[in-house]
Design an enzyme around this catalytic site. Structure first.
Site, PDB file in Angstrom:
ATOM      1  N   ASP A 189       8.366  15.693 -27.062  1.00 55.01           N
ATOM      2  CA  ASP A 189       7.111  15.411 -26.793  1.00 55.01           C
ATOM      3  C   ASP A 189       6.487  14.839 -27.530  1.00 55.01           C
ATOM      4  O   ASP A 189       5.334  15.844 -28.615  1.00 55.01           O
ATOM      5  CB  ASP A 189       6.442  15.641 -25.741  1.00 55.01           C
ATOM      6  CG  ASP A 189       5.779  15.107 -24.599  1.00 55.01           C
ATOM      7  OD1 ASP A 189       5.778  14.018 -25.178  1.00 55.01           O
ATOM      8  OD2 ASP A 189       5.193  15.607 -23.228  1.00 55.01           O
ATOM      9  N   GLU A 238      10.875  12.603 -25.442  1.00 52.45           N
ATOM     10  CA  GLU A 238      10.144  12.292 -24.727  1.00 52.45           C
ATOM     11  C   GLU A 238       8.218  11.098 -25.051  1.00 52.45           C
ATOM     12  O   GLU A 238       7.653  11.973 -25.885  1.00 52.45           O
ATOM     13  CB  GLU A 238       9.205  13.257 -23.922  1.00 52.45           C
ATOM     14  CG  GLU A 238       7.703  13.130 -22.427  1.00 52.45           C
ATOM     15  CD  GLU A 238       7.981  14.260 -22.194  1.00 52.45           C
ATOM     16  OE1 GLU A 238       7.715  15.205 -22.749  1.00 52.45           O
ATOM     17  OE2 GLU A 238       6.893  14.080 -21.230  1.00 52.45           O
ATOM     18  N   GLY A 269       4.199  18.770 -16.267  1.00 47.93           N
ATOM     19  CA  GLY A 269       3.316  19.975 -16.282  1.00 47.93           C
ATOM     20  C   GLY A 269       1.584  19.841 -16.846  1.00 47.93           C
ATOM     21  O   GLY A 269       2.167  18.370 -17.774  1.00 47.93           O
ATOM     22  N   LYS A 272       6.080  20.190 -28.836  1.00 42.98           N
ATOM     23  CA  LYS A 272       5.026  18.441 -29.378  1.00 42.98           C
ATOM     24  C   LYS A 272       5.462  18.300 -30.207  1.00 42.98           C
ATOM     25  O   LYS A 272       5.989  19.013 -31.223  1.00 42.98           O
ATOM     26  CB  LYS A 272       4.138  19.540 -28.717  1.00 42.98           C
ATOM     27  CG  LYS A 272       3.408  19.443 -26.952  1.00 42.98           C
ATOM     28  CD  LYS A 272       3.708  18.395 -26.717  1.00 42.98           C
ATOM     29  CE  LYS A 272       3.027  18.300 -25.178  1.00 42.98           C
ATOM     30  NZ  LYS A 272       3.153  17.422 -24.402  1.00 42.98           N
ATOM     31  N   ASP A 305       6.824   9.286 -19.512  1.00 44.52           N
ATOM     32  CA  ASP A 305       6.000  10.791 -18.891  1.00 44.52           C
ATOM     33  C   ASP A 305       4.801   8.954 -18.632  1.00 44.52           C
ATOM     34  O   ASP A 305       4.520   8.767 -17.939  1.00 44.52           O
ATOM     35  CB  ASP A 305       5.820  11.673 -19.605  1.00 44.52           C
ATOM     36  CG  ASP A 305       4.642  12.261 -19.350  1.00 44.52           C
ATOM     37  OD1 ASP A 305       3.499  11.801 -18.193  1.00 44.52           O
ATOM     38  OD2 ASP A 305       4.188  13.200 -19.723  1.00 44.52           O
ATOM     39  N   LYS A 329       5.314  13.104 -13.106  1.00 41.75           N
ATOM     40  CA  LYS A 329       3.377  14.263 -12.355  1.00 41.75           C
ATOM     41  C   LYS A 329       3.627  13.603 -10.940  1.00 41.75           C
ATOM     42  O   LYS A 329       2.687  13.006 -11.240  1.00 41.75           O
ATOM     43  CB  LYS A 329       3.200  13.990 -13.987  1.00 41.75           C
ATOM     44  CG  LYS A 329       3.757  14.682 -14.383  1.00 41.75           C
ATOM     45  CD  LYS A 329       2.475  14.650 -15.879  1.00 41.75           C
ATOM     46  CE  LYS A 329       3.077  15.661 -17.405  1.00 41.75           C
ATOM     47  NZ  LYS A 329       2.343  14.872 -18.369  1.00 41.75           N
ATOM     48  N   SER A 363       6.730  23.608 -22.701  1.00 41.44           N
ATOM     49  CA  SER A 363       6.179  23.180 -23.486  1.00 41.44           C
ATOM     50  C   SER A 363       5.620  23.892 -24.793  1.00 41.44           C
ATOM     51  O   SER A 363       4.975  25.058 -24.451  1.00 41.44           O
ATOM     52  CB  SER A 363       5.207  22.357 -22.416  1.00 41.44           C
ATOM     53  OG  SER A 363       4.688  21.365 -23.381  1.00 41.44           O
ATOM     54  N   LYS A 419      10.786  22.741 -24.905  1.00 44.79           N
ATOM     55  CA  LYS A 419       9.998  21.364 -25.210  1.00 44.79           C
ATOM     56  C   LYS A 419       8.982  21.599 -26.402  1.00 44.79           C
ATOM     57  O   LYS A 419       8.482  22.561 -26.562  1.00 44.79           O
ATOM     58  CB  LYS A 419       9.509  20.832 -24.657  1.00 44.79           C
ATOM     59  CG  LYS A 419       8.619  19.776 -24.378  1.00 44.79           C
ATOM     60  CD  LYS A 419       8.319  18.793 -23.616  1.00 44.79           C
ATOM     61  CE  LYS A 419       6.565  18.852 -22.974  1.00 44.79           C
ATOM     62  NZ  LYS A 419       6.686  17.379 -21.428  1.00 44.79           N
TER      63      LYS A 419
HETATM   64  O1  OSB Z   1       3.336  15.192 -22.225  1.00 46.84           O
HETATM   65  O2  OSB Z   1       3.808  16.928 -20.685  1.00 46.84           O
HETATM   66  C1  OSB Z   1       2.914  16.628 -21.187  1.00 46.84           C
HETATM   67  C2  OSB Z   1      -0.481  19.013 -21.453  1.00 46.84           C
HETATM   68  C3  OSB Z   1      -0.739  17.957 -21.352  1.00 46.84           C
HETATM   69  C4  OSB Z   1      -0.883  17.081 -21.275  1.00 46.84           C
HETATM   70  C5  OSB Z   1       0.696  16.133 -21.716  1.00 46.84           C
HETATM   71  C6  OSB Z   1       1.752  16.827 -20.821  1.00 46.84           C
HETATM   72  C7  OSB Z   1       1.146  18.566 -21.544  1.00 46.84           C
HETATM   73  C8  OSB Z   1       2.755  19.268 -21.786  1.00 46.84           C
HETATM   74  C9  OSB Z   1       2.205  20.854 -21.350  1.00 46.84           C
HETATM   75  O3  OSB Z   1       3.211  19.306 -22.133  1.00 46.84           O
HETATM   76  C10 OSB Z   1       3.576  20.829 -20.398  1.00 46.84           C
HETATM   77  C11 OSB Z   1       2.501  23.087 -19.172  1.00 46.84           C
HETATM   78  O4  OSB Z   1       1.951  22.255 -18.309  1.00 46.84           O
HETATM   79  O5  OSB Z   1       3.683  23.555 -19.754  1.00 46.84           O
HETATM   80 MG    MG Z   2       4.825  14.834 -22.022  1.00 48.88          MG
END
Ligand code: OSB
Ligand code: MG
Length: 368
Positions: A188, A213, A290, A163, A238, A262, A135, A161
């Site tokens: 995401d 996402e 994560g 953001k 999510d 999660k 991510s 992925k």
């Molecule tokens: O939306 O998946 C998410 C981190 C903090 C809060 C929300 C998200 C995330 C990540 C990080 O996408 C994923 C990781 O821990 O590598």
């Molecule tokens: Mg997410």
């Protein structure tokens, strides 16, 4: 089994690089760790509650309060058969899944150690190796994004992925597709869009993403169902999936075609397994999300990812992507094939480095 005492700790750890999402930028983490003693055996858990209530309503402070003032009094001196019973015992407390998951997952670790089994075997895992994706946070420039993706692909990660948020969406996706026509790519949005934005989101379909996402409201299944009807790209939920019932509603409403599980968001292993099983019966693939965890949360995520229906690469990655030095031994490593080999050691399999944890501890409370 019985839990005789718990220790709550807040540790502070700085990320190797700040992580930016549509809801903010994070450089330093406050992480709630829970250590429990069950019949002389230690179990470790991590709460993924955030510094602020921006991904989900819980925070480190609320998780601490609920654990100390409500969860501990329910569990203290209580005899139960196995960690699988805890979810039911915790049911009088509504919500606060991230607080619940910290103790629930620690109890699973302890039970696995008591039975001299790896946690992944105790929960019924079938995979010896789990597929990993990364991510990647929002980057200030396209050059920085592209070089980050190059580095992660070179390390072996199986899917990328990124953001996105309004104004930082089409352009980065287009640039990545031009540079990497064949990689497994997804985005995401962390709830940064509204249903009216659907024509804009539709433009992303030109780049054959694996999934989008959580584009819409964090608790809005209805609008996701509307949006999914307008898109060919699968929506992955999510934030919206807090419970088994929400997962069922999401699937039956057609609000998503993929679910990110999660542990913290749903309250621990028992609800995660229930959602996993539901999704398997409905042919909905799942993957493990994560939350910028320390090695302890990471180890739990690895165990969860060994269940059969975790067929898509998760956001479970090497310790070194986030920490200069993790709090477990060995650190989590990823192979050049982009996989993590699951350890065959009792419990979570990774040993907490208690001396290092002590040094990082900002506060600590022992409850018995
Ligand atoms: O939306 O998946 C998410 C981190 C903090 C809060 C929300 C998200 C995330 C990540 C990080 O996408 C994923 C990781 O821990 O590598
Ligand atoms: Mg997410």
């Amino acid at each position: 089994m019985k839990i005789h005492s718990i220790t709550l700790r807040e540790i502070r750890m700085s990320l190797v690089t700040p992580f930016e999402t549509s809801f903010g930028r994070l450089a330093d983490r406050r992480i709630l760790l829970l250590e429990l003693n069950s019949d002389g055996v230690c179990g470790w858990g991590e709460s993924v509650a955030g510094e602020g209530p921006f991904y989900a309503p819980e925070t480190v402070e609320t998780a601490w309060h609920i654990l100390r003032d409500f969860i501990w009094p329910l569990i203290k001196d209580r005899e139960f058969n196995s960690a699988a019973d805890l979810w039911q015992i915790l049911s009088p407390i509504r919500g606060h899944n991230m607080a619940k998951a910290a103790i629930e997952s620690a109890a699973w670790d302890a039970e696995a150690k008591q039975k001299n089994l790896p946690l992944w075997k105790l929960i019924g895992g079938v995979r010896h190796e789990i597929p990993c994706g990364v991510s990647i946070g929002i980057k200030p420039t396209l050059e920085e994004l592209i070089s980050t993706v190059e580095r992660e692909l070179a390390a072996g990660y199986q899917r990328i992925k990124i953001k996105i948020k309004p104004g930082k969406d089409i352009e980065p996706v287009e640039a990545l597709r031009q540079r990497f026509p064949r990689i497994r790519l997804m985005v995401d949005a962390n709830s940064a869009y509204r249903l009216e934005d659907w024509p804009h989101l539709k433009r992303l379909e030109a780049y054959y993403l694996m999934m989008i996402e959580q584009p819409l409201g964090w608790d809005d299944l209805y609008s996701h169902a509307e949006l999914q009807r307008k898109l060919e790209t699968p929506i992955c939920l999510d934030e919206c999936i807090h419970t088994l019932e929400h997962a069922l509603a999401a699937i039956d409403l057609g609000a998503c075609r993929i679910i990110n599980i999660k542990l913290g968001r749903v309250g621990g292993f028992t609800p995660s397994i229930q959602i996993h099983d539901l999704c398997r019966s409905r042919q909905i693939p799942v993957w493990c999300g994560g939350m910028l965890e320390s090695g302890i949360g990471r180890a739990h995520n690895i165990a969860l990812s060994t269940l059969e229906n975790f067929t898509l690469p998760g956001d479970v990655t090497a310790s070194r992507r986030y920490w200069t030095e993790d709090i477990i031994e060995p650190e989590v490593e990823v192979s050049s094939q982009g996989t993590i080999r699951v350890l065959d050691r009792p419990g979570i399999g990774y040993t907490p480095r208690v001396d290092r944890i002590e040094r990082l501890t900002a506060r600590k409370e022992f409850l018995k």
